[in-house]
Design an enzyme around this catalytic site. Structure first.
Site, PDB file in Angstrom:
ATOM      1  CB  THR A  25      -0.967  -0.071   0.801  1.00  0.00           C
ATOM      2  OG1 THR A  25      -1.935  -1.239   1.289  1.00  0.00           O
ATOM      3  CG2 THR A  25      -1.675   0.903   1.225  1.00  0.00           C
ATOM      4  CD  GLU A  41       8.591  -9.035  -0.038  1.00  0.00           C
ATOM      5  OE1 GLU A  41       9.659  -9.315   1.205  1.00  0.00           O
ATOM      6  OE2 GLU A  41       7.209  -9.283  -0.264  1.00  0.00           O
ATOM      7  CD  GLU A  93       6.932  -5.538  -1.232  1.00  0.00           C
ATOM      8  OE1 GLU A  93       5.884  -5.967  -0.071  1.00  0.00           O
ATOM      9  OE2 GLU A  93       6.475  -4.875  -1.808  1.00  0.00           O
ATOM     10  CG  MET A 153      -0.791 -13.526   6.670  1.00  0.00           C
ATOM     11  SD  MET A 153       0.425 -14.127   7.736  1.00  0.00           S
ATOM     12  CE  MET A 153      -0.681 -15.132   8.994  1.00  0.00           C
TER      13      MET A 153
END
Length: 221
Positions: A25, A41, A93, A153
């Site tokens: 985000t 990532e 990231e 998560m």
């Protein structure tokens, strides 16, 4: 642009934090600026290394696959660090630093990475620092509490993360704290900005705006 022992490179910012801390985000917020090269990532690379889902294998049997996975993570993060861009700012990231200082360290603490395997990763990490252009200029630490990131998560429901426990997130949180907040565990590669990433998405934008003058400074030249 910054100048290092390896020559010129973009002003490089690494965004660090626990699983579910809101790194994606945060990157999406800065993706609106054309002068910022945003590197998420490389999860899809980890899910497909010549047809092998190394991320999935690692979560299925971490002791068996930890060395293979972390070796590939180190390679893909090195590729991000050294990726050429004409943008004056590079926003990444995570990094080779959190790969080694947080995730490899956690595996070592848990006895999931044999000493010989850890030694190979560390030797490679040391070589990278000496000979590759992986310097960074700023660290953004998205600071969260483990309970908050655990709920996030569970909500995003990634298949590979189903086996991740709250205890694991608590331990990973402590490593991040000791490294980036208390600065007692490993050397911090650059100045750190700490943001309250527990905030809801409707409020977190104010935290992002605090970072803009520090991240976008090289775009004003």
């Amino acid at each position: 642009m910054s100048v290092t022992k390896n020559g010129p490179r973009p002003f490089t910012v690494i965004v660090e934090g626990n699983i579910g801390s809101g790194k994606t985000t945060f990157l999406n917020h800065f993706n609106q600026y054309e002068d910022v090269c945003v590197l998420a990532e490389p999860i899809e690379m980890w899910r497909n290394c010549q047809g092998h889902n190394l991320l999935g294998l690692m979560y299925q049997d971490i002791k068996k696959w930890s060395f293979t996975f972390q070796s590939y993570v180190q390679l893909t993060m090195l590729q991000h660090h050294t990726k050429q861009t004409s943008c004056p700012v590079k926003l990444m990231e995570r990094s080779i630093y959190s790969a080694r200082y947080c995730f490899v360290e956690k595996m070592k603490q848990d006895g999931l990475l044999p000493e010989a395997s850890a030694a190979v990763i560390e030797k490679h990490f040391d070589w990278i620092q000496d000979y590759a252009n992986v310097d960074v200029d700023l660290v953004v630490y998205l600071r969260t509490t483990p309970e908050v990131v655990y709920d996030r998560m569970m909500e995003r429901n990634r298949q590979e993360e189903k086996a991740v426990s709250l205890d694991y997130l608590k331990a990973l949180h402590q490593i991040h704290e000791d490294w980036l907040y208390h600065k007692t565990l490993f050397k911090v590669p650059a100045p750190v900005i700490v943001l309250d990433a527990d905030l809801d998405k409707s409020l977190i934008r104010e935290e992002y705006l605090k970072c803009e003058p520090h991240i976008l400074v090289s775009t004003k030249a």
